[in-house]
Scaffold this motif. Structure first.
Motif, PDB file in Angstrom:
ATOM      1  N   THR A  90      -6.351   0.649   3.801  1.00  0.00           N
ATOM      2  CA  THR A  90      -7.649   0.826   4.466  1.00  0.00           C
ATOM      3  C   THR A  90      -7.547   1.862   5.581  1.00  0.00           C
ATOM      4  OG1 THR A  90      -7.222  -1.035   5.993  1.00  0.00           O
ATOM      5  CG2 THR A  90      -8.393  -1.526   3.947  1.00  0.00           C
ATOM      6  N   MET A 100     -14.139   2.335   3.783  1.00  0.00           N
ATOM      7  CA  MET A 100     -14.893   1.369   2.985  1.00  0.00           C
ATOM      8  C   MET A 100     -16.291   1.203   3.573  1.00  0.00           C
ATOM      9  SD  MET A 100     -11.961  -1.528   2.308  1.00  0.00           S
ATOM     10  CE  MET A 100     -11.808  -1.838   4.066  1.00  0.00           C
ATOM     11  N   ASN A 102     -18.730  -1.079   2.039  1.00  0.00           N
ATOM     12  CA  ASN A 102     -19.383  -2.321   1.625  1.00  0.00           C
ATOM     13  C   ASN A 102     -18.578  -3.566   1.989  1.00  0.00           C
ATOM     14  OD1 ASN A 102     -21.526  -0.898   0.505  1.00  0.00           O
ATOM     15  ND2 ASN A 102     -20.451  -0.624  -1.442  1.00  0.00           N
ATOM     16  N   ARG A 105     -12.601  -5.629   0.934  1.00  0.00           N
ATOM     17  CA  ARG A 105     -12.386  -5.578  -0.511  1.00  0.00           C
ATOM     18  C   ARG A 105     -11.043  -6.182  -0.869  1.00  0.00           C
ATOM     19  NH1 ARG A 105     -16.383  -4.893  -3.654  1.00  0.00           N
ATOM     20  NH2 ARG A 105     -15.146  -3.694  -5.149  1.00  0.00           N
ATOM     21  N   SER A 108     -10.743  -8.001  -4.341  1.00  0.00           N
ATOM     22  CA  SER A 108     -10.879  -7.019  -5.414  1.00  0.00           C
ATOM     23  C   SER A 108      -9.610  -6.182  -5.530  1.00  0.00           C
ATOM     24  CB  SER A 108     -12.082  -6.103  -5.147  1.00  0.00           C
ATOM     25  OG  SER A 108     -13.292  -6.821  -5.215  1.00  0.00           O
ATOM     26  N   THR A 147     -13.478   1.704  -1.900  1.00  0.00           N
ATOM     27  CA  THR A 147     -14.774   2.253  -1.493  1.00  0.00           C
ATOM     28  C   THR A 147     -15.863   1.197  -1.538  1.00  0.00           C
ATOM     29  OG1 THR A 147     -15.369   2.918  -3.755  1.00  0.00           O
ATOM     30  CG2 THR A 147     -14.180   4.539  -2.388  1.00  0.00           C
ATOM     31  N   GLY A 148     -15.651   0.156  -2.336  1.00  0.00           N
ATOM     32  CA  GLY A 148     -16.660  -0.885  -2.459  1.00  0.00           C
ATOM     33  C   GLY A 148     -17.700  -0.595  -3.506  1.00  0.00           C
ATOM     34  N   GLU A 149     -17.583   0.541  -4.193  1.00  0.00           N
ATOM     35  CA  GLU A 149     -18.574   0.901  -5.205  1.00  0.00           C
ATOM     36  C   GLU A 149     -18.155   0.520  -6.622  1.00  0.00           C
ATOM     37  OE1 GLU A 149     -19.648   4.972  -4.825  1.00  0.00           O
ATOM     38  OE2 GLU A 149     -20.135   4.795  -2.686  1.00  0.00           O
TER      39      GLU A 149
END
Length: 248
Positions: A90, A100, A102, A105, A108, A147-149
């Motif tokens: 991160t 990031m 969102n 993570r 995930s 990235t959270g996408e």
């Protein structure tokens, strides 16, 4: 400085990443190095894993520590490695100017890492070459998942798409990094363990120093590998990280 996703560009971006996230890298190496070094010093880490084995005299710790303690150390080591790796990644993402967006993570990242490890292992079972291909094409997955996408499978799919056409460059740069780390490890550990052979297996200050050095060397290699993965992501992914999510 704009770089291309070729061998020199990936290597240059990896070095820049290590410098940009220097404080986080140093913290990562020190924390994991001390932990792994202590595990080897007290005989809790397996020598087969290249994390040394040592012992005190018969009145204290022996190399054959109880299986329960070894198992506990192994679990703690894995948990620490995963958490520390996530934090380091991160920080490296933030250093690229693409943090990031969102939220956390972590889970995930864990799920993607496990799935990627299984996939690479299966690939290596099939005559090695498929494993190398998967390793190269998924090399940017850490960046995509953070990235959270993208989800767990989506990050692997996005990495596969983004690295299309860059496979040879990524492989070449990765080979250079691997050789460099292998040479560094051989030289450092060779010097560190040069005078340990005649110790008869008993603890000595020299052996303690060698185990600590080995722990730091392994942790530094991990940090370089993570910097490489974020460097690849930064160079092959568009700024909005909107590569098609082929699995979601």
């Amino acid at each position: 400085m704009e770089r291309e996703a070729d061998v020199s560009g990936i290597l240059g971006q990896t070095v820049e990443m290590l410098g940009a996230a220097g404080r986080a890298v140093i913290t990562y190496v020190v924390v994991l190095g001390l932990f792994n070094g202590a595990g080897g010093l007290f005989g809790l880490a397996s020598a087969d894993d290249n994390i040394f084995s040592a012992r005190f005299t018969d009145t204290m710790w022996e190399t054959q520590t109880s299986s329960a303690l070894e198992a506990l150390f192994g679990v703690c080591s894995m948990v620490l490695f995963v958490i520390a790796s996530y934090v380091l990644l991160t920080q490296m993402m933030a250093a690229t100017g693409r943090p990031m967006r969102n939220g956390a993570r972590f889970w995930s990242f864990v799920g993607m890492s496990i799935l990627a490890m299984i996939g690479v292992m299966i690939g290596f079972v099939f005559l090695v070459i498929p494993g190398i291909i998967v390793l190269v094409r998924w090399s940017a997955a850490n960046g995509f998942v953070l990235t959270g996408e993208h989800g767990i499978t989506g990050s692997l799919g996005a990495s596969w798409e983004a690295t299309d056409g860059h496979g040879l460059s990524i492989f070449g740069a990765g080979l250079v990094v691997w050789i460099g780390l292998a040479v560094l490890s051989s030289v450092v550990l060779g010097v560190a363990y040069a005078g340990v052979g005649g110790g008869g297996g008993s603890f000595s200050p020299l052996l303690g120093l060698a185990t600590a050095i080995s722990g730091f060397t392994e942790a530094f290699g991990n940090a370089v590998s993570f910097a490489f993965s974020i460097a690849v992501f930064h160079l092959v992914a568009p700024a909005d990280t909107s590569v098609a999510d082929v699995f979601e």
